[in-house]
Design an enzyme around this catalytic site. Structure first.
Site, PDB file in Angstrom:
ATOM      1  N   GLY A 233      14.826  -1.321 -84.051  1.00 12.30           N
ATOM      2  CA  GLY A 233      14.865  -0.924 -82.644  1.00 12.30           C
ATOM      3  C   GLY A 233      14.803  -2.107 -81.701  1.00 12.30           C
ATOM      4  CG  LEU A 234      14.626  -5.752 -83.477  1.00 12.73           C
ATOM      5  CD1 LEU A 234      15.160  -6.770 -84.482  1.00 12.73           C
ATOM      6  CD2 LEU A 234      13.240  -6.143 -82.996  1.00 12.73           C
TER       7      LEU A 234
ATOM      8  CG  HIS B 269      28.525  -5.678 -76.870  1.00  9.24           C
ATOM      9  ND1 HIS B 269      27.961  -5.588 -78.122  1.00  9.24           N
ATOM     10  CD2 HIS B 269      27.946  -6.732 -76.263  1.00  9.24           C
ATOM     11  CE1 HIS B 269      27.066  -6.552 -78.265  1.00  9.24           C
ATOM     12  NE2 HIS B 269      27.039  -7.259 -77.156  1.00  9.24           N
TER      13      HIS B 269
ATOM     14  CB  VAL C 214      21.846   4.914 -76.913  1.00  9.77           C
ATOM     15  CG1 VAL C 214      21.251   6.287 -77.209  1.00  9.77           C
ATOM     16  CG2 VAL C 214      21.994   4.702 -75.414  1.00  9.77           C
TER      17      VAL C 214
ATOM     18  CB  CYS D 117      29.851  -3.314 -84.363  1.00 12.27           C
ATOM     19  SG  CYS D 117      29.473  -2.696 -82.714  1.00 12.27           S
TER      20      CYS D 117
ATOM     21  CG  ASP E 201      32.530  -3.766 -79.270  1.00 10.10           C
ATOM     22  OD1 ASP E 201      31.517  -3.280 -78.750  1.00 10.10           O
ATOM     23  OD2 ASP E 201      32.477  -4.522 -80.266  1.00 10.10           O
TER      24      ASP E 201
ATOM     25  CE1 TYR F 284      15.137  -0.764 -72.194  1.00 10.05           C
ATOM     26  CE2 TYR F 284      16.211  -2.529 -70.957  1.00 10.05           C
ATOM     27  CZ  TYR F 284      15.554  -1.309 -70.982  1.00 10.05           C
ATOM     28  OH  TYR F 284      15.318  -0.633 -69.806  1.00 10.05           O
TER      29      TYR F 284
ATOM     30  CD  GLU G 247      25.605 -10.438 -76.363  1.00 11.71           C
ATOM     31  OE1 GLU G 247      25.538  -9.630 -77.313  1.00 11.71           O
ATOM     32  OE2 GLU G 247      24.652 -11.184 -76.049  1.00 11.71           O
TER      33      GLU G 247
END
Length: 449
Positions: free
Chosen positions: A20-21, A250, A26, A371, A252, A23, A174
């Site tokens: 859960g790193l 992002h 979702v 991704c 994408d 933020y 990114e």
């Protein structure tokens, strides 16, 4: 000379976990602290790679990072043996241990930005590793990423590598998750499309209010300069701040492009009409005909797009010139999204087929098909210069499958991350992997005197 788009997919690492790193992501936040299955995750990723090879697409593999990152923990003040460092971090700051164990490098769309030789001033393929400085657990990736990419694309006659941009907020980068390219043919000059969330220096640009905008305009422009791109082959567009605040961390997650086609939500960009007009005009100057597939919010909401990852898909050109859209199973499970896709393929447009893959382990952590891959356009000569050990084949698939089954655990929780034996297992696995992929000594533990 024939040219190809080669997808290099990230191999899921042995410490795949739901920390859960991230933020603003979702899925990452909503599945935090659940137990993961690294073995299944790696198998799901390999299955997608093998399926695309079987369909005739060029496919490669990009190795994961060494985790836990003990060196990063040492820089934060933890000391002693490697086992001591891990146990002390688990006792004193579990969030830092979880961050040092993140397998987020699997999402290699964030590994780097890549410009093909047809676009660059020196006629080489250029790579700039992403600094990913918005999130600590990702900001520690780029040194190893640079070494891995250097081992894959080593011939300086064809490939140029740039260090990550300065690791400060003004140059948040990114990678390819906010970059795509349009062209008539992969070997011809094209138009590179950089999407940013905010400007670091110009306050006239609006910014999201809830979640961070991870890519800056300044970073995108810097990468374009490093790659020697010409102004007539570059378009910059700002992501809609309102969709960032809905979980579109992002570009994408809200748009995907390939060839002459951009598949996007109608709310993806600010000043959308002007952006599309500039893309159309600049691609026309290269001999191409830009096509926009604009998905209306009445058909698919932004929430639907985020939950299904409709746009975090792969848009691939098949041998007959038609396109295949690779989507996660979650798209089929969303009634509105699946209804839209069913209509899309029946319209005699560029997208002729939709292929569904089970990528649940990655999806639950916030990463879909797009991704998981880094796209690299290569001509025949450049493809021949790529390290052959990383090109996916049926024998390599079998070898990697057996490697995963021998080295990966089938369950990972916070308690497992605190086990010093996990580091021993991971290093043994990665040491063998570098031999399989012929990468040499790319990991810190292999480079220690």
């Amino acid at each position: 000379m024939k040219s190809y788009e080669v997808n290099f997919d990230g191999l899921v690492g042995p410490t795949h976990n739901y920390g859960g790193l991230s933020y603003g992501n979702v899925a990452s936040q909503s599945n935090s602290q659940q137990s993961s299955n690294p073995r299944e995750a790696a198998r799901q990723g390999l299955a997608k790679m093998k399926a695309l090879v079987d369909m005739g697409f060029q496919q490669g593999v990009l190795a994961p990072q060494e985790r836990p990152d003990v060196a990063a923990l040492r820089r934060l003040g933890f000391s002693g043996s490697d086992g001591d460092v891990i146990q002390r971090a688990a006792k004193e700051s579990m969030p830092l241990l979880v961050a040092s164990c993140s397998a987020s490098s699997m999402w290699v769309a964030n590994a780097a930005t890549v410009s093909p030789s047809a676009d660059t001033a020196d006629g080489r393929v250029h790579f700039t590793a992403a600094n990913l400085n918005c999130k600590y657990h990702r900001s520690i990736e780029h040194p190893t990423t640079s070494r891995v990419l250097g081992a894959m694309f080593a011939d300086e006659r064809h490939f140029a590598h740039h260090a990550a941009l300065p690791a400060v907020a003004q140059f948040g980068d990114e990678g390819a998750a906010n970059h795509t390219r349009f062209c008539r043919d992969y070997g011809e000059a094209g138009v590179e499309f950089f999407v940013y969330g905010r400007s670091a220096f110009d306050t006239r640009y609006p910014a999201p209010q809830k979640y961070p905008a991870r890519q800056t305009l300044e970073a995108s422009r810097a990468v374009a300069r490093l790659h020697g791109l010409h102004d007539d082959g570059v378009v910059y567009a700002q992501q809609n701040p309102a969709v960032i605040d809905q979980g579109v961390f992002h570009n994408d997650v809200i748009a995907v492009g390939n060839g002459e086609v951009l598949f996007h939500h109608e709310d993806a960009f600010l000043n959308s009409d002007a952006v599309l007009a500039e893309l159309r005009a600049k691609l026309a100057s290269k001999g191409g005909r830009f096509q926009s597939i604009r998905v209306p919010r009445a058909a698919v909401t932004v929430e639907d797009a985020v939950r299904s990852y409709l746009f975090n898909s792969q848009l691939l050109t098949r041998a007959d010139g038609s396109m295949l859209l690779v989507v996660p199973e979650e798209c089929r499970n969303n009634e509105r999204v699946w209804h839209y896709l069913t209509q899309l393929t029946g319209q005699n447009g560029p997208v002729a087929e939709v292929k569904v893959f089970d990528l649940k382990q990655s999806m639950q952590n916030g990463g879909g098909p797009a991704c998981l891959r880094l796209r690299v356009a290569l001509n025949e000569t450049e493809l021949a210069a790529v390290n052959p050990g990383v090109i996916m084949t049926a024998p390599l698939y079998d070898t990697l499958l057996h490697w995963v089954d021998r080295h990966y655990r089938d369950r990972m929780s916070d308690a497992d991350l605190a086990d010093p034996q996990l580091l021993v297992e991971c290093r043994a696995a990665l040491d063998e992997l570098t031999q399989i992929l012929k990468l040499g000594s790319v990991y810190p533990f292999q480079r220690q005197p």
